[in-house]
Scaffold this motif. Sequence first.
Motif, mmCIF file in Angstrom:
data_model
loop_
_atom_site.group_PDB
_atom_site.id
_atom_site.type_symbol
_atom_site.label_atom_id
_atom_site.label_comp_id
_atom_site.label_asym_id
_atom_site.label_seq_id
_atom_site.Cartn_x
_atom_site.Cartn_y
_atom_site.Cartn_z
ATOM 1 N N CYS A 193 8.641 -1.844 -10.692
ATOM 2 C CA CYS A 193 8.932 -2.653 -11.882
ATOM 3 C C CYS A 193 10.055 -2.024 -12.704
ATOM 4 N N SER A 194 10.045 -0.705 -12.831
ATOM 5 C CA SER A 194 11.094 -0.011 -13.586
ATOM 6 C C SER A 194 12.456 -0.193 -12.941
ATOM 7 N N VAL A 195 12.492 -0.126 -11.622
ATOM 8 C CA VAL A 195 13.761 -0.311 -10.911
ATOM 9 C C VAL A 195 14.278 -1.731 -11.130
ATOM 10 N N SER A 230 0.855 -1.185 0.000
ATOM 11 C CA SER A 230 0.000 0.000 0.000
ATOM 12 C C SER A 230 0.888 1.231 0.000
ATOM 13 N N MET A 231 0.278 2.370 -0.176
ATOM 14 C CA MET A 231 1.029 3.627 -0.129
ATOM 15 C C MET A 231 1.512 3.907 1.294
ATOM 16 N N MET A 254 0.859 10.500 3.951
ATOM 17 C CA MET A 254 0.515 11.165 2.702
ATOM 18 C C MET A 254 1.756 11.552 1.887
ATOM 19 N N SER A 255 2.925 11.485 2.487
ATOM 20 C CA SER A 255 4.157 11.914 1.809
ATOM 21 C C SER A 255 4.432 11.187 0.495
ATOM 22 N N PRO A 256 4.229 9.873 0.400
ATOM 23 C CA PRO A 256 4.498 9.217 -0.890
ATOM 24 C C PRO A 256 3.714 9.820 -2.062
ATOM 25 N N TYR A 257 2.554 10.392 -1.775
ATOM 26 C CA TYR A 257 1.744 10.971 -2.841
ATOM 27 C C TYR A 257 2.393 12.206 -3.466
ATOM 28 N N HIS A 258 3.411 12.751 -2.825
ATOM 29 C CA HIS A 258 4.154 13.863 -3.419
ATOM 30 C C HIS A 258 5.114 13.357 -4.497
ATOM 31 N N THR A 287 -0.698 2.112 -8.195
ATOM 32 C CA THR A 287 -0.305 1.618 -9.511
ATOM 33 C C THR A 287 0.980 2.283 -9.983
ATOM 34 N N ALA A 288 1.086 3.580 -9.782
ATOM 35 C CA ALA A 288 2.312 4.296 -10.158
ATOM 36 C C ALA A 288 3.493 3.815 -9.318
#
Length: 160
Positions: free
Chosen positions: A35-37, A5-6, A18-22, A28-29
């Motif tokens: 996945c990109s890493v 989860s976030m 809420m910090s990850p949302y920055h 999904t993002a």
Amino acid sequence: MDGLSMRKPAAELDVNPMSPYHHVENRTALLRGVCSVVAAGLRLPPDDGTPWQDQLRALGHAYRSVACAHPDLWSYLNTHPALIDEEGELWTVFNRILVAAGVPPERLPATRTALYTFVAGFLSAETGGSLAEFRGASDADGTFEVALDLIVAGLASGHS
């Protein structure tokens, strides 16, 4: 992966939930970023004149190493195809190798899908533990080499 989860990265980093949302829009993002890493760590074969057969084997081994190193992520990706970046370097290299093998451009999508599905099935059995249950398949490394031999022979025969 389903439990990610976030809030979990926020808790790990000891920051406001809420910090990850920055940094990322949503879960999904966040998963796309993970996945990109992981994809960035793939040791993809360079376009250095090595025979396509060797490049295809190297690509298969690189992909298998990621699947075995991150089985939960790999399994999650295969059940959530929207997270797969089909324009990424993996697919560019895969297409380059298939073209070198003589696959005509109009057959690339079907050939790529067939080979990916073949390898994904093997890796699903291996990472899920069921490969050992198949008679004669207790040697996953040897069995994977047989799978690669079959793929290379099939492409070399022109039946792509």
